[in-house]
Write a protein that holds these residues in place. Sequence first.
Motif, short mmCIF file in Angstrom:
data_model
loop_
_atom_site.label_atom_id
_atom_site.label_comp_id
_atom_site.label_asym_id
_atom_site.label_seq_id
_atom_site.Cartn_x
_atom_site.Cartn_y
_atom_site.Cartn_z
N GLU A 279 0.72 -0.95 -0.53
CA GLU A 279 -0.18 -0.07 -0.31
C GLU A 279 1.12 1.44 -0.13
OE1 GLU A 279 -3.81 -0.27 0.69
OE2 GLU A 279 -2.42 -1.17 -1.08
N LEU A 280 2.00 1.60 0.65
CA LEU A 280 3.00 2.46 0.83
C LEU A 280 3.69 2.64 -0.64
CD1 LEU A 280 4.10 4.77 2.29
CD2 LEU A 280 6.33 2.70 3.21
N PHE A 281 3.93 1.58 -1.41
CA PHE A 281 4.75 2.13 -2.52
C PHE A 281 3.94 2.45 -3.73
CE2 PHE A 281 7.83 -1.52 -0.75
CZ PHE A 281 8.70 -0.60 -1.49
N LEU A 282 2.27 1.47 -3.42
CA LEU A 282 1.10 1.82 -4.51
C LEU A 282 0.97 3.27 -3.93
CD1 LEU A 282 -0.80 0.99 -6.57
CD2 LEU A 282 -2.58 0.71 -4.40
N SER A 283 0.85 4.11 -2.97
CA SER A 283 0.55 5.30 -2.55
C SER A 283 1.58 6.10 -3.26
CB SER A 283 0.69 5.81 -0.66
OG SER A 283 1.72 5.83 -0.49
N ILE A 284 2.62 5.73 -3.24
CA ILE A 284 4.29 6.39 -3.55
C ILE A 284 4.28 6.39 -5.19
CG2 ILE A 284 4.87 7.60 -2.25
CD1 ILE A 284 7.16 5.56 -1.92
#
Length: 135
Positions: free
Chosen positions: A37-42
Amino acid sequence: MPKVLLVLILLCLAPLANAQSYSVIDNRAIKLFQEGELFLSIKKYPEALEQYKAAFSREKRFFAVYQKATQLLVSLGRFEEAEALALQGKSAVVPEKPQYLGDFGWLLLTIYLKKGQFEDANRSFKELNLIVSDD
């Protein structure tokens, strides 16, 4: 004094308000999902997919991972991979958690529409209609 007590109570409850419940209890799988989710958000999509794949490799019945990974593949235009992943997730999750059948149906319907496979989309829609009618 009552205002200080109220602030302390709110501070103690804040972490609980941020907590999210998942369909699995494997903490490592949840951590991998959260990293995805973190990678997706960036907008680091390959890294997000890797984390999602690691999460469902660890916990085969983790619906949210299949959902997010499938949606990401659809948004990247990788429809064949998205369909294969949705079908894999459906066969892994639904036998033990039938409440997710409709969710996988909507994912597949979206994929078929994006691919222009209108007969498959129509079949998927009819299956969804049966699920909704049973409720």
